[in-house]
Design a protein around this motif. Structure first.
Motif, PDB file in Angstrom:
ATOM      1  N   ASP B 313       0.743  -1.558   0.144  1.00  0.00           N
ATOM      2  CA  ASP B 313       0.223   0.092   0.072  1.00  0.00           C
ATOM      3  C   ASP B 313       1.164   0.860  -0.383  1.00  0.00           C
ATOM      4  O   ASP B 313       1.883   1.323   0.695  1.00  0.00           O
ATOM      5  CB  ASP B 313      -0.916  -0.195   1.339  1.00  0.00           C
ATOM      6  N   CYS B 314       0.631   2.187  -0.607  1.00  0.00           N
ATOM      7  CA  CYS B 314       1.409   3.346  -0.503  1.00  0.00           C
ATOM      8  C   CYS B 314       0.808   3.929   0.409  1.00  0.00           C
ATOM      9  O   CYS B 314      -0.718   5.056   0.411  1.00  0.00           O
ATOM     10  CB  CYS B 314       0.850   4.277  -1.415  1.00  0.00           C
ATOM     11  N   GLU B 315       1.308   4.696   1.156  1.00  0.00           N
ATOM     12  CA  GLU B 315       1.383   5.580   2.550  1.00  0.00           C
ATOM     13  C   GLU B 315       0.961   6.941   2.291  1.00  0.00           C
ATOM     14  O   GLU B 315       1.958   7.565   0.894  1.00  0.00           O
ATOM     15  CB  GLU B 315       2.482   5.616   3.372  1.00  0.00           C
ATOM     16  N   PRO B 316       0.382   8.091   2.726  1.00  0.00           N
ATOM     17  CA  PRO B 316       0.596   9.441   2.182  1.00  0.00           C
ATOM     18  C   PRO B 316       1.804  10.015   2.098  1.00  0.00           C
ATOM     19  O   PRO B 316       2.687   9.677   2.480  1.00  0.00           O
ATOM     20  CB  PRO B 316      -0.589   9.727   3.558  1.00  0.00           C
ATOM     21  N   LEU B 317       1.976  10.606   1.548  1.00  0.00           N
ATOM     22  CA  LEU B 317       3.146  11.704   1.371  1.00  0.00           C
ATOM     23  C   LEU B 317       2.867  13.128   1.058  1.00  0.00           C
ATOM     24  O   LEU B 317       2.873  14.079   0.164  1.00  0.00           O
ATOM     25  CB  LEU B 317       3.063  11.477  -1.082  1.00  0.00           C
ATOM     26  N   PRO B 318       2.691  13.731   2.233  1.00  0.00           N
ATOM     27  CA  PRO B 318       2.855  14.893   2.473  1.00  0.00           C
ATOM     28  C   PRO B 318       3.967  15.540   2.712  1.00  0.00           C
ATOM     29  O   PRO B 318       5.530  14.842   2.328  1.00  0.00           O
ATOM     30  CB  PRO B 318       3.064  15.031   4.262  1.00  0.00           C
ATOM     31  N   ASP B 319       4.383  17.282   2.729  1.00  0.00           N
ATOM     32  CA  ASP B 319       5.602  18.123   2.241  1.00  0.00           C
ATOM     33  C   ASP B 319       6.699  18.144   3.429  1.00  0.00           C
ATOM     34  O   ASP B 319       6.189  19.164   4.117  1.00  0.00           O
ATOM     35  CB  ASP B 319       4.665  19.242   1.923  1.00  0.00           C
ATOM     36  N   GLU B 320       7.029  16.919   3.645  1.00  0.00           N
ATOM     37  CA  GLU B 320       7.658  16.982   5.210  1.00  0.00           C
ATOM     38  C   GLU B 320       9.443  15.850   4.793  1.00  0.00           C
ATOM     39  O   GLU B 320       8.716  14.894   3.674  1.00  0.00           O
ATOM     40  CB  GLU B 320       7.778  16.484   5.990  1.00  0.00           C
ATOM     41  N   GLY B 321      10.322  16.151   5.503  1.00  0.00           N
ATOM     42  CA  GLY B 321      10.936  15.179   4.817  1.00  0.00           C
ATOM     43  C   GLY B 321      12.090  15.039   3.704  1.00  0.00           C
ATOM     44  O   GLY B 321      12.165  16.092   2.636  1.00  0.00           O
ATOM     45  N   GLU B 322      11.543  13.386   3.064  1.00  0.00           N
ATOM     46  CA  GLU B 322      12.914  13.243   1.437  1.00  0.00           C
ATOM     47  C   GLU B 322      11.355  14.220   0.678  1.00  0.00           C
ATOM     48  O   GLU B 322      11.047  13.130  -0.020  1.00  0.00           O
ATOM     49  CB  GLU B 322      13.231  12.761   1.104  1.00  0.00           C
ATOM     50  N   VAL B 323      11.317  15.000   0.215  1.00  0.00           N
ATOM     51  CA  VAL B 323      10.119  15.494  -0.452  1.00  0.00           C
ATOM     52  C   VAL B 323      10.533  14.928  -2.006  1.00  0.00           C
ATOM     53  O   VAL B 323       9.518  14.664  -2.789  1.00  0.00           O
ATOM     54  CB  VAL B 323       9.369  17.089  -0.710  1.00  0.00           C
ATOM     55  N   ALA B 324      11.804  15.160  -3.108  1.00  0.00           N
ATOM     56  CA  ALA B 324      11.928  14.588  -3.223  1.00  0.00           C
ATOM     57  C   ALA B 324      11.610  13.105  -4.692  1.00  0.00           C
ATOM     58  O   ALA B 324      11.097  12.817  -5.188  1.00  0.00           O
ATOM     59  CB  ALA B 324      13.586  14.546  -3.876  1.00  0.00           C
ATOM     60  N   LEU B 325      12.291  12.189  -2.950  1.00  0.00           N
ATOM     61  CA  LEU B 325      12.000  11.454  -2.870  1.00  0.00           C
ATOM     62  C   LEU B 325      10.519  10.470  -3.484  1.00  0.00           C
ATOM     63  O   LEU B 325       9.645  10.277  -3.896  1.00  0.00           O
ATOM     64  CB  LEU B 325      12.391   9.966  -2.029  1.00  0.00           C
ATOM     65  N   ARG B 326       9.651  10.981  -2.510  1.00  0.00           N
ATOM     66  CA  ARG B 326       8.227  10.774  -2.467  1.00  0.00           C
ATOM     67  C   ARG B 326       7.083  11.756  -3.850  1.00  0.00           C
ATOM     68  O   ARG B 326       6.625  10.816  -4.407  1.00  0.00           O
ATOM     69  CB  ARG B 326       7.843  11.969  -1.208  1.00  0.00           C
ATOM     70  N   ALA B 327       7.578  12.768  -4.093  1.00  0.00           N
ATOM     71  CA  ALA B 327       7.363  12.718  -5.551  1.00  0.00           C
ATOM     72  C   ALA B 327       7.948  12.306  -6.988  1.00  0.00           C
ATOM     73  O   ALA B 327       7.384  12.135  -7.873  1.00  0.00           O
ATOM     74  CB  ALA B 327       8.247  14.651  -5.865  1.00  0.00           C
ATOM     75  N   ILE B 328       8.788  11.711  -6.685  1.00  0.00           N
ATOM     76  CA  ILE B 328       9.837  10.677  -7.765  1.00  0.00           C
ATOM     77  C   ILE B 328       8.674   9.039  -7.809  1.00  0.00           C
ATOM     78  O   ILE B 328       7.707   8.549  -8.871  1.00  0.00           O
ATOM     79  CB  ILE B 328      10.910  10.058  -7.512  1.00  0.00           C
ATOM     80  N   LEU B 329       8.326   8.926  -7.113  1.00  0.00           N
ATOM     81  CA  LEU B 329       7.026   7.947  -6.482  1.00  0.00           C
ATOM     82  C   LEU B 329       5.499   8.493  -7.825  1.00  0.00           C
ATOM     83  O   LEU B 329       5.110   7.726  -8.000  1.00  0.00           O
ATOM     84  CB  LEU B 329       7.360   7.598  -5.069  1.00  0.00           C
ATOM     85  N   LEU B 330       5.252   9.565  -6.759  1.00  0.00           N
ATOM     86  CA  LEU B 330       4.301  10.328  -6.994  1.00  0.00           C
ATOM     87  C   LEU B 330       4.291   9.876  -8.828  1.00  0.00           C
ATOM     88  O   LEU B 330       3.033   9.913  -9.227  1.00  0.00           O
ATOM     89  CB  LEU B 330       3.809  10.858  -6.299  1.00  0.00           C
ATOM     90  N   ALA B 331       5.309  10.125  -9.455  1.00  0.00           N
ATOM     91  CA  ALA B 331       5.224  10.970 -10.835  1.00  0.00           C
ATOM     92  C   ALA B 331       5.490   9.570 -11.271  1.00  0.00           C
ATOM     93  O   ALA B 331       5.345   9.318 -11.911  1.00  0.00           O
ATOM     94  CB  ALA B 331       6.528  11.376 -11.198  1.00  0.00           C
ATOM     95  N   CYS B 332       5.962   8.292 -10.623  1.00  0.00           N
ATOM     96  CA  CYS B 332       5.684   6.859 -11.277  1.00  0.00           C
ATOM     97  C   CYS B 332       4.233   6.574 -10.616  1.00  0.00           C
ATOM     98  O   CYS B 332       3.932   5.456 -12.096  1.00  0.00           O
ATOM     99  CB  CYS B 332       7.127   6.142 -10.540  1.00  0.00           C
TER     100      CYS B 332
END
Lengths: 407, 597
Positions: B313-332
């Motif tokens: 399951d994908c957990e929420p992707l908030p604007d904290e910590g590793e934002v770039a890593l979360r963004a890459i996952l979201l883009a994929c």
């Protein structure tokens, strides 16, 4: 159904759409080449140029699918429904029917007898001139149906009537039973009408990997399998072994949550399984889930095809294999595949069903079967092998809670 | 009373029904807005050629176009443009112009028959509105046998072998381009970068003073020539905009992601899981001063792959910590920019910074041409749209059906004496962006050298070349132009010294007529006879002549020219070339008994 824009059509599609509206047209092409789009555009053009236009399809579900969006402007119906009205309009009485059989509980129209009636009539009523008839998924109709249309065209032309026009779109690889028509059958049946035959070759729907996987089930008929033009990101189709139906449910729910904007199709072999899946998914995914159990007075309203919503982009639709023609979804799941037992029919029939089902997927395709089911052996022997490299095999086990692996 | 005979010429663009349909599709996107204002409406920005005819086409043309496909027919678009007569003369009733003409300059579309109008109008598309341009029937225009010389030349048009003026070749060329346009998507780096920027603008967090920050980036990074990659400045600015508090590590992570996304643009059917693995591999080779935790990267990659393969399951992707890593996952995970936008509202609850970075990456992989209209039409940010269009996308405009910002936005690019220019974007009367663009380095170098040698060089606004005027004691003057020959064909920067000595006829003046020299020679045949041509050839073969005689289409003149590699040129060579071509051209001009230049 949302139609593509003029600038999104390729030159082959555009050239077919520009064909004269007063001449018969026969278009063949693989899944995803835009046949239904051409059918709708041609029907719209016929209607705009004041032709009496009717679009017919084999299933209620596809009729519902095309009647949304731009398709609202076009009268769309199933073949049976159109046939009944058309036959009546010519004052020919009730459509003669064949006796039901154990394999086919529904009484099919007796086209042979209809044709005999047609020959007996000295003058055919001009009310039987259908104007412009657009037939989508034309391979689903038997050859004798086309013989009947051909005869009517011949007779009406002899009576100096304005000749009726037909646009037929078909793909023989998408036949579900061997009673359906091949391209050759359609051409032979329409000898008098002599429609101009145009072919489409490109597959705009599937990713390359899904197209490759789907081709495994092609029975190699004239239409071909189409070359995918997509450059979209594509994951490898997955074949997942499960222990019970709930494993499939869990995977579907997970995908649906991770992809809240995806249209998901779940295809099953029996109506019982369709209802069972609905009952397990609906509490978890709420209003996103819908299912069709066909027509008939015994079917609950919520399971009737006319209540399906194909215009919202996030619906999860559970359908039986027989109703999936012409549809497309972002992701497709085929759970409980062992129920689709090849021993129930020929290898070709099994392959054709799988070909149709797999080619509905735009981006994601997952097949589930239970490895401890004795039927699995017979079902899995037709699937691509682990070594084929066109599918990813998965044990279905969860790799552990993601909470322990957060970043 | 007989009607008064009119002598006014009418000019038409010749299209077939399909090209007309596509033009209308592009036109709809322009409705309610205008084309960015250019100094010259007949700019050669797009590389296509338009077939323009005077007074109509002969029936053989009509038949040729009609027989190319079932239900095909020609369409003539009457132009509402002044100055077209200079492209035609008595011997030439048609011309192939390498230009793009806005459809706002079309008065009327003419069809051969009423049935064809009905047939065309009955086929409706979402992006085509057929009532934008008045459509009329005029069958005479399609049987215009009387048109001067069209009929004389018609046999050449369709039958002769490869010839730039051959209509059949040109139609084939246009068709080839049409096919090429279909394959445009995802194959073009400019298109990808523009797509990325467009999505980023759509998704930037509120409060970002975007236009002050981003406009200079685009202006400084015009993506011309070899600078197709995103520059360091762009990346810095990008990271500072979307994630200022994470600048160092985030910048590195985004750079890795951009490199992998850009590398995958031209690949067909790439996999998200493979993209993630490639990015993680790149990240693991990070500079030591960044102190990136490789085990965390590994953890991120494994979890992301499991999510993409529907095993976690994908957990929420908030604007904290590793934002770039979360963004890459979201883009994929989302792939389409529209789907990224909706991720903020879904259970993923993606943060705005995560969304903006993911939007940028999705835009990169989708490309501008493939973006939905909703994202292209960011009406609240028209300045950016104008600039992107002006700098990157003009040639692709028709294909993508891109909307142009509203009327009040205009872009001017005024040339100064030193060939530098002032780029200004104005909204109404307010200048919203202004930038001095220096002249090309070659011109700057030449002006500096000339100053040292006391040879004043100035920018000539009309031709866009550097200009030097030499005056002899006798009072005779001679102009010498210097043109930069920088192009992909020349490995080194070169300059051409040009000194004109005789004017060509009017039809040969425009640079747009490059490649149409067959018509030049025919016209010149009236004034330059064979004897004179041989004399010129003999003249330039003499040992003391270090120059040659040629035509410069931009100046519209017969000239004396010399080419020189810039890197090897010293001040003496600059001076001697200037003097030599000036003297030679003046001699030839004196032979003709004129002193025009």
């Amino acid at each position: 159904m949302k139609l593509p824009k003029a600038t999104e059509l390729d030159s082959d599609q555009q050239s077919i759409l520009d064909a004269p509206l007063t001449s018969n047209l026969f278009v063949s092409g693989p899944p995803g080449c835009g046949k239904t789009v051409i059918a709708l555009y041609r029907a719209l053009a016929a209607k705009n140029s004041n032709q009496q236009c009717q679009m017919i399809m084999y299933t209620n579900v596809l009729t519902r699918y095309t009647s949304g969006g731009e398709g609202q402007a076009i009268p769309t119906s199933t073949m049976n429904s159109w046939l009944t009205k058309w036959w009546k309009s010519g004052k020919m009485g009730v459509v003669p029917k064949l006796e039901s059989t154990p394999n086919s509980p529904y009484k099919k129209p007796d086209f042979q007898t209809m044709q005999v009636y047609m020959f007996k009539e000295r003058v055919i009523s001009s009310a039987m001139n259908w104007g412009h008839l657009v037939i989508d998924e034309g391979q689903d109709f038997p050859p004798i149906f086309y013989n009947l249309l051909n005869t009517v065209t011949h007779r009406l032309t002899e009576q100096d009537e304005e000749p009726p026009v037909m646009t037929i779109l078909a793909d023989e690889n998408q036949r579900i039973t061997t009673e359906n028509s091949t391209l050759e059958d359609i051409r032979n049946a329409l000898k008098y009408s002599n429609p101009s035959h145009r072919k489409l070759h490109k597959n705009y729907r599937n990713t390359k990997r899904i197209a490759q996987f789907t081709n495994h089930f092609s029975v190699g008929l004239e239409t071909g399998t189409g070359s995918p033009v997509s450059t979209r990101d594509g994951e490898m189709p997955r074949i997942v072994t499960t222990n019970k139906l709930n494993d499939s449910v869990q995977r579907i729910v997970r995908y649906a949550n991770n992809h809240p904007d995806h249209q998901i199709g779940i295809f099953v072999i029996t109506q019982k399984l369709c209802k069972s899946l609905y009952n397990r998914l609906e509490p978890k995914l709420g209003g996103r889930v819908q299912a069709s159990l066909g027509g008939g007075w015994r079917v609950e309203d919520k399971f009737k095809p006319e209540n399906l919503d194909f215009d919202s982009g996030d619906k999860i639709t559970i359908l039986c294999f027989a109703s999936i023609k012409g549809l497309e979804f972002d992701a497709v799941f085929l759970p409980e595949l062992h129920h689709l037992n090849p021993d129930m029919g020929s290898e070709d029939e099994f392959k054709m069903k799988m070909f149709v089902a797999c080619s509905r997927a735009r981006e994601f395709l997952e097949l589930h079967y239970q490895h401890d089911d004795p039927k699995t052996q017979s079902a899995s022997r037709w699937l691509p092998s682990r070594e084929s490299g066109i599918a990813q095999w998965d044990s279905g086990e969860s790799p552990g809670s993601s909470k322990t692996r957060q970043f | 009373m007989k009607p008064k005979k009119t002598t006014e010429k009418r000019y038409f663009i010749v299209l077939n029904r399909n090209l007309f349909l596509r033009s209308l599709a592009a036109f709809k996107a322009l409705t309610g807005s205008s084309y960015p204002s250019f100094a010259d409406p007949l700019t050669t920005a797009a590389n296509d050629k338009l077939l323009i005819v005077r007074d109509g086409i002969p029936s053989t043309w009509t038949e040729c176009i009609s027989s190319s496909r079932e239900n095909e027919f020609p369409v003539l678009l009457e132009l509402d443009l002044v100055g077209l007569e200079s492209y035609f003369d008595d011997s030439n009733a048609w011309s192939l112009l390498p230009c793009s003409i806005p459809l706002t300059q079309i008065k009327t579309a003419f069809f051969p028959e009423k049935e064809q109008i009905n047939d065309f109008i009955s086929r409706s598309y979402e992006d085509v509105t057929t009532d934008i341009i008045p459509i009329k029937r005029d069958s005479h225009l399609f049987r215009s046998e009387a048109t001067s010389l069209v009929s004389k030349k018609e046999s050449d048009l369709f039958t002769s072998k490869k010839n730039p003026n051959n209509l059949a070749d040109s139609i084939a060329e246009i068709k080839e381009k049409e096919i090429a346009c279909e394959n445009l998507i995802n194959n073009n780096q400019d298109d990808a970068v523009a797509g990325g920027i467009c999505c980023l603008l759509q998704m930037l967090p509120e409060g970002v003073t975007w236009h002050h920050e981003i406009l200079p980036i685009i202006a400084n990074d015009p993506l011309e020539g070899e600078s197709n990659k995103i520059s360091k400045d762009v990346l810095n600015c990008f990271v500072n905009l979307v994630a200022p508090e994470h600048a160092a590590t985030t910048k590195h992570q985004i750079r890795c992601a951009i490199e992998v996304f850009m590398a995958n643009i031209s690949k067909e059917g790439w996999q998200s899981t493979q993209v993630l693995t490639d990015i993680a591999t790149k990240m693991s080779h990070s500079p030591s001063e960044l102190a990136i935790d490789n085990s965390m990267i590994q953890n991120w990659m494994e979890l992301s792959v499991d999510i993409l393969e529907n095993r976690a399951d994908c957990e929420p992707l908030p604007d904290e910590g590793e934002v770039a890593l979360r963004a890459i996952l979201l883009a994929c995970l989302r792939k389409k920019p529209e789907a990224v936008t909706s991720a903020t509202n879904s259970y993923l609850r993606a943060g705005k910074t995560v969304t903006a970075i993911a939007g940028f990456l999705c835009g990169l992989s989708s490309g501008m041409a493939n973006l939905s209209k909703e994202i292209k039409l960011f009406n609240s940010r028209p300045e950016m749209a104008a600039l992107i269009v002006r700098n990157l996308l003009l040639p692709k405009l028709w294909e993508s059906g891109l909307s142009i910002p509203n009327k009040t936005i205009s872009i001017s690019n005024e040339l100064n004496d030193d060939l530098s220019s002032l780029l200004q974007i104005t909204k109404g009367k307010t200048v919203i962006y202004s930038k001095n663009i220096p002249a090309r380095a070659v011109y700057q170098q030449l002006v500096a050298m000339g100053r040292q040698m006391d040879l004043p060089l100035f920018g000539d606004k009309e031709s866009g070349y550097l200009k030097f005027t030499h005056e002899w004691k006798s009072g005779r003057k001679q102009s010498v132009y210097i043109k930069s020959l920088h192009s992909k064909e020349h490995r080194e920067d070169m300059v051409r010294f040009i000194s004109p000595f005789e004017k060509l006829p009017e039809t040969c003046k425009k640079s747009d007529l490059n490649g149409l020299f067959s018509s030049v020679s025919k016209s010149r045949a009236k004034t330059i006879n064979r004897e004179r041509l041989i004399k010129y050839l003999f003249w330039q073969s003499q040992e003391d002549k270090h120059c040659r005689i040629s035509i410069d289409a931009q100046l519209g003149c017969l000239c004396v020219i010399v080419d020189q590699i810039v890197s090897t040129m010293d001040r003496e060579e600059l001076s001697s070339h200037l003097m030599h071509v000036a003297e030679m051209a003046d001699q030839l001009e004196e032979d003709l008994g004129t002193d025009l230049f």
